[in-house]
Motif scaffolding. Structure first.
Motif, PDB file in Angstrom:
ATOM      1  N   HIS A  64       7.808  11.095  -3.753  1.00  0.00           N
ATOM      2  CA  HIS A  64       8.057  10.660  -4.959  1.00  0.00           C
ATOM      3  C   HIS A  64       6.923  10.309  -5.739  1.00  0.00           C
ATOM      4  O   HIS A  64       6.102   9.391  -5.378  1.00  0.00           O
ATOM      5  CB  HIS A  64       8.849   9.820  -5.360  1.00  0.00           C
ATOM      6  N   ALA A  65       6.834  10.999  -7.537  1.00  0.00           N
ATOM      7  CA  ALA A  65       5.730  10.471  -8.140  1.00  0.00           C
ATOM      8  C   ALA A  65       5.628   8.915  -8.112  1.00  0.00           C
ATOM      9  O   ALA A  65       4.822   7.685  -8.570  1.00  0.00           O
ATOM     10  CB  ALA A  65       5.316  10.451  -9.435  1.00  0.00           C
ATOM     11  N   ASP A  66       6.736   7.836  -8.449  1.00  0.00           N
ATOM     12  CA  ASP A  66       7.745   6.478  -8.592  1.00  0.00           C
ATOM     13  C   ASP A  66       8.045   5.178  -7.606  1.00  0.00           C
ATOM     14  O   ASP A  66       8.436   4.292  -7.791  1.00  0.00           O
ATOM     15  CB  ASP A  66       8.508   6.786  -9.514  1.00  0.00           C
ATOM     16  N   ALA A  67       7.557   5.708  -6.739  1.00  0.00           N
ATOM     17  CA  ALA A  67       7.246   5.085  -4.775  1.00  0.00           C
ATOM     18  C   ALA A  67       6.419   3.734  -5.209  1.00  0.00           C
ATOM     19  O   ALA A  67       5.299   3.742  -4.681  1.00  0.00           O
ATOM     20  CB  ALA A  67       6.987   5.894  -4.238  1.00  0.00           C
ATOM     21  N   LEU A  68       6.714   2.489  -6.298  1.00  0.00           N
ATOM     22  CA  LEU A  68       5.184   1.901  -6.610  1.00  0.00           C
ATOM     23  C   LEU A  68       5.649   0.714  -5.099  1.00  0.00           C
ATOM     24  O   LEU A  68       4.819   0.289  -4.417  1.00  0.00           O
ATOM     25  CB  LEU A  68       6.320   1.034  -7.506  1.00  0.00           C
ATOM     26  N   PRO A  69       6.650  -0.022  -4.540  1.00  0.00           N
ATOM     27  CA  PRO A  69       6.838  -0.372  -3.881  1.00  0.00           C
ATOM     28  C   PRO A  69       6.294   0.119  -2.326  1.00  0.00           C
ATOM     29  O   PRO A  69       5.221  -0.803  -1.408  1.00  0.00           O
ATOM     30  CB  PRO A  69       8.036  -1.021  -3.180  1.00  0.00           C
ATOM     31  N   GLN A  70       6.042   1.244  -2.154  1.00  0.00           N
ATOM     32  CA  GLN A  70       5.573   1.645  -0.833  1.00  0.00           C
ATOM     33  C   GLN A  70       3.872   1.542  -0.990  1.00  0.00           C
ATOM     34  O   GLN A  70       3.629   1.957  -0.698  1.00  0.00           O
ATOM     35  CB  GLN A  70       6.038   3.552  -0.768  1.00  0.00           C
ATOM     36  N   LEU A  71       3.632   2.723  -2.187  1.00  0.00           N
ATOM     37  CA  LEU A  71       1.894   2.191  -2.813  1.00  0.00           C
ATOM     38  C   LEU A  71       1.812   1.079  -3.120  1.00  0.00           C
ATOM     39  O   LEU A  71       0.607   0.723  -2.013  1.00  0.00           O
ATOM     40  CB  LEU A  71       2.273   2.493  -4.046  1.00  0.00           C
TER      41      LEU A  71
END
Length: 575
Positions: free
Chosen positions: A17-24
Motif C-alpha cells: 500500500h502507498a500509505d504504509a508509513l510505520p513499515q516504511l
C-alpha cells in the motif's frame, strides 16, 4: 493474531500500500544502518589508503614529488584495467547513472557485484589521484545495499524504489555528514519527486546513516569555513555575476562530458590509460587537481591564492574532470564540482577585491561551490542545504539562494540542459521523467488492490464440486487446464447448471472449457510488481485482468485494469 501482525508476510502486505508509513519508517532505519555501516568501511579504507600512499595524509597530493604525481594516476589506471578486465561486462556499470538506470528499468533491483566493484574501483581511483570524488560511490553503495536488503526480504517493488532513495540519502549523509542535503538529494536527483509519505523514511535513513558513521569513524569535518558573509547589498550584483559564471562553467562541463562520452566505444585499457596520462600531466603543473580537492577548497575559504594560479586551477579542473568521468573512471563528480565552483568564486571575488576592496573573498568561494553544484546536478535545494551544512554559516543563505537561482536559470533555461546524470542516461535512450500516471502507480504494489474473492478450480470437475464452488460465492472462477488458464464468471456456470436436465448425477463430470460461457484470458504477475508494471503488462498483452502470484507461483489474487484506473482517479482527485 498478534503473531500474524508481526509476521514478515503481513509486513510485505502492508508495504504494497502507498500509505504504509510505520513499515516504511522501519525500512528507513534498516536502510540507514546498512548503508551507514558500508560507508563507514568505505571511508575508513579510503583514509587508510591515502595515509599509506601520501606524505602528510589524506588529500596531500601536493607533497608528492613531480615524478610521482605523473605516474600515480597511471598506476591507478593500470590497477583499474586489471580489475575491469577480470569481471563480466554487466558488472562494470557503476555510479549514480547506473543506479538511476536500474531504478528506471528494473524497479530499483540493484546487483550486489556492481556495488562491490564500485567500492573497490572508487578506492583505487581516489587513492591514485584521479580528479573524482567519493560521493557518487557513496550514493551507489548506499542505494544498492538498501535495495539488496529489500530483495532479500522479497519486498514489493514500490518499496524497493523508496529503499533506493533511503540508501542514497544515507550515502550522502554518511559521506559528508550532511543528512538534510542527503534527503533533498534523494528527492531531487534520485526519485525525482517530493511526496509526504516518502520524506519520513528517507529522513530517518539519512539520520541513522549519519549517526552510524559518526559512531564508527567520527565526524567528517570536510571544511573549516570562516563565519563570513557579504557586507552590503551593493555586493549582490557580483553575486549575480557569480551565478552567471558558474552557470556557464556548468554548461561547458556538461557539453565536454557529453562529447567525450562518444569515445566510450574505445577499449577499457585505452580509455583508462588516457585518463591516467591526462591526470598525471596536468598534476605536474597543478597538483591541486588531484583527488577530491577538499584541502584546496578550504584554502580558498580562508585565504586568497594568486589570481594566475586560481585561473590555471579553474581551467585545469574544468577541462580534466568531465573528460576523466566520461572516459569511465568509476567515481563521483560532486567533489570536483564543488572545487570548480569554489575556484570560480574565489577568482571572481579576487577580481572584485581589486576594484571594490572586498574585505574577504572566501564567501564567494562558498557561494560558487553551491551554485556550481546546483547548476550541474539541477538540484538547487540540495545544493543550498549542502552549502549550509558544509560551511555551518547561516549568513550566506540569502546570497547563496541568489547565486544558485541565477546559475540554475543559466543552465536549465539558457542552455536547456538537464542534470548531468539524466543527460548521460538520455544518451543511452532513457528518459527518467515520469508522467503523473506513472508516478502515482509506482507508489503502490498490486497487493494493495488485488481481489482475493475467487475460487481456483481445474477445468474438469464433478457437478457436486461445481455447485460447491458456487455456494462459496466467488467473484470469479480461476480455471486451470493443460491448454490455458482463464477466468470464468460464476453466473455463467450457474446458468449452465440450471439448464441441465434433471437426473444428472453428482459424480458426473463437466468440462469448463466446453460449456457456453465467457472466458477471459489471464497472465501471471508477481505480487512484488507495482501498479504501473501491471498496467504496462496489460497494455502490452491487451489484457483486462492479471493473476497475482507468489514467489512459488501460487495464485494470490486478481487485479483488473478498471481497478487500476479507479485507483489513479481517486488519488488524482485527492491531490
Amino acid at each position: 493474531m498478534p503473531h500474524r501482525l508481526l509476521s514478515l508476510e503481513h509486513f510485505r502486505h502492508r508495504l504494497a500500500h502507498a500509505d504504509a508509513l510505520p513499515q516504511l519508517v522501519v525500512l528507513g532505519v534498516l536502510s540507514g544502518l546498512v548503508a551507514g555501516g558500508l560507508i563507514s568501511l568505505f571511508r575508513s579504507a579510503d583514509g587508510l589508503l591515502q595515509f599509506w600512499l601520501l606524505p602528510g595524509g589524506s588529500e596531500q597530493f601536493e607533497n608528492l614529488p613531480t615524478l610521482h604525481r605523473l605516474l600515480l594516476p597511471v598506476a591507478g589506471s593500470l590497477v583499474l584495467i586489471a580489475l575491469f578486465m577480470a569481471i563480466p561486462a554487466h558488472a562494470r556499470s557503476v555510479g549514480i547513472v547506473h543506479l538511476l538506470e536500474r531504478l528506471n528499468n528494473q524497479q530499483g533491483r540493484m546487483p550486489g557485484l556492481n556495488m562491490l566493484i564500485q567500492g573497490v574501483a572508487a578506492l583505487v581511483a581516489l587513492a591514485s589521484g584521479h580528479s573524482v570524488g567519493r560521493e557518487g560511490p557513496a550514493v551507489h553503495i548506499g542505494g544498492a545495499a538498501s535495495s539488496l536488503l529489500g530483495q532479500r526480504l522479497n519486498l514489493p517493488n514500490n518499496s524497493l524504489r523508496l529503499l533506493v532513495g533511503c540508501g542514497s540519502a544515507a550515502g550522502i549523509a554518511a559521506a559528508f555528514n550532511t543528512p538534510l542535503a542527503g534527503v533533498i538529494f534523494a528527492m531531487e536527483v534520485v526519485l525525482l519527486e517530493y511526496t509526504l509519505i516518502g520524506f519520513l523514511p528517507i529522513m530517518v535513513a539519512a539520520v541513522v546513516g549519519d549517526v552510524v558513521v559518526r559512531l564508527t569513524v567520527g565526524e567528517a569535518i570536510v571544511f573549516t569555513a570562516p563565519d563570513v558573509s557579504i557586507n552590503t547589498l551593493t555586493e549582490l550584483p557580483l553575486v549575480i555575476l557569480l551565478g552567471l559564471l558558474t552557470g556557464l562553467l556548468a554548461a561547458g562541463f556538461h557539453h565536454l562530458q557529453m562529447q567525450t562520452l562518444r569515445l566510450r566505444h574505445w577499449s577499457i585499457p585505452t580509455r583508462f590509460l588516457l585518463a591516467g596520462a591526462l591526470t598525471g600531466l596536468v598534476a605536474v603543473y597543478w597538483p591541486q587537481v588531484m583527488g577530491s580537492g577538499y584541502d584546496t577548497i578550504e584554502t580558498l575559504f580562508n585565504g586568497q591564492l594568486p589570481l594566475g594560479i586560481l585561473f590555471g586551477l579553474l581551467l585545469a579542473k574544468c577541462l580534466l574532470t568531465p573528460v576523466i568521468i566520461a572516459l569511465g573512471i568509476p567515481a563521483g563528480l560532486i567533489a570536483p564540482t564543488l572545487f570548480i565552483g569554489a575556484a570560480a568564486g574565489a577568482l571572481l571575488g579576487g577580481l572584485g577585491a581589486l576594484i571594490t576592496d572586498l574585505p574577504h573573498t572566501g564567501v564567494y568561494a562558498m557561494l560558487g561551490m553551491g551554485a556550481m553544484m546546483a547548476a550541474l546536478l539541477n538540484a538547487p535545494l540540495a545544493a543550498l542545504l549542502a552549502l549550509l551544512e558544509l560551511t555551518h554559516n547561516t549568513g550566506i543563505i540569502l546570497p547563496g539562494m541568489l547565486a544558485i537561482v541565477v546559475a540554475n536559470l543559466t543552465t536549465r533555461f539558457g542552455f536547456g540542459l538537464p542534470s548531468i546524470f539524466h543527460a548521460s542516461l538520455q544518451r543511452q535512450g532513457l528518459d527518467l521523467r515520469q508522467a503523473p500516471l506513472a508516478q502515482i502507480l509506482s507508489r503502490a504494489a498490486v497487493g494493495s488492490l488485488m481481489r482475493r474473492d475467487f475460487c481456483h478450480t481445474p477445468a474438469v470437475l464433478t457437478h457436486a464440486a461445481a455447485r460447491a464452488l458456487l455456494d462459496s460465492g466467488p467473484y470469479w472462477l480461476l480455471v486451470d487446464s493443460d491448454a490455458r488458464r482463464f477466468l470464468l464468471p460464476p453466473a455463467d456456470l450457474r446458468q449452465y447448471l440450471e439448464t441441465l436436465a434433471e437426473g444428472v448425477a453428482d459424480t458426473d463430470t463437466l468440462d469448463l472449457l466446453s460449456i457456453p460461457a465467457q472466458r477471459i484470458d489471464i497472465e501471471p504477475l508477481l505480487y512484488r510488481a507495482t501498479l504501473k508494471e501491471a498496467l504496462d503488462r496489460m497494455q502490452q498483452q491487451q489484457l483486462q485482468y492479471l493473476l497475482v502470484i507468489s514467489n512459488r507461483e501460487a495464485p494470490m489474487g486478481l487485479i483488473s485494469r478498471q481497478q487500476i484506473e479507479d485507483y489513479y482517479h481517486q488519488k488524482q482527485s485527492v491531490s
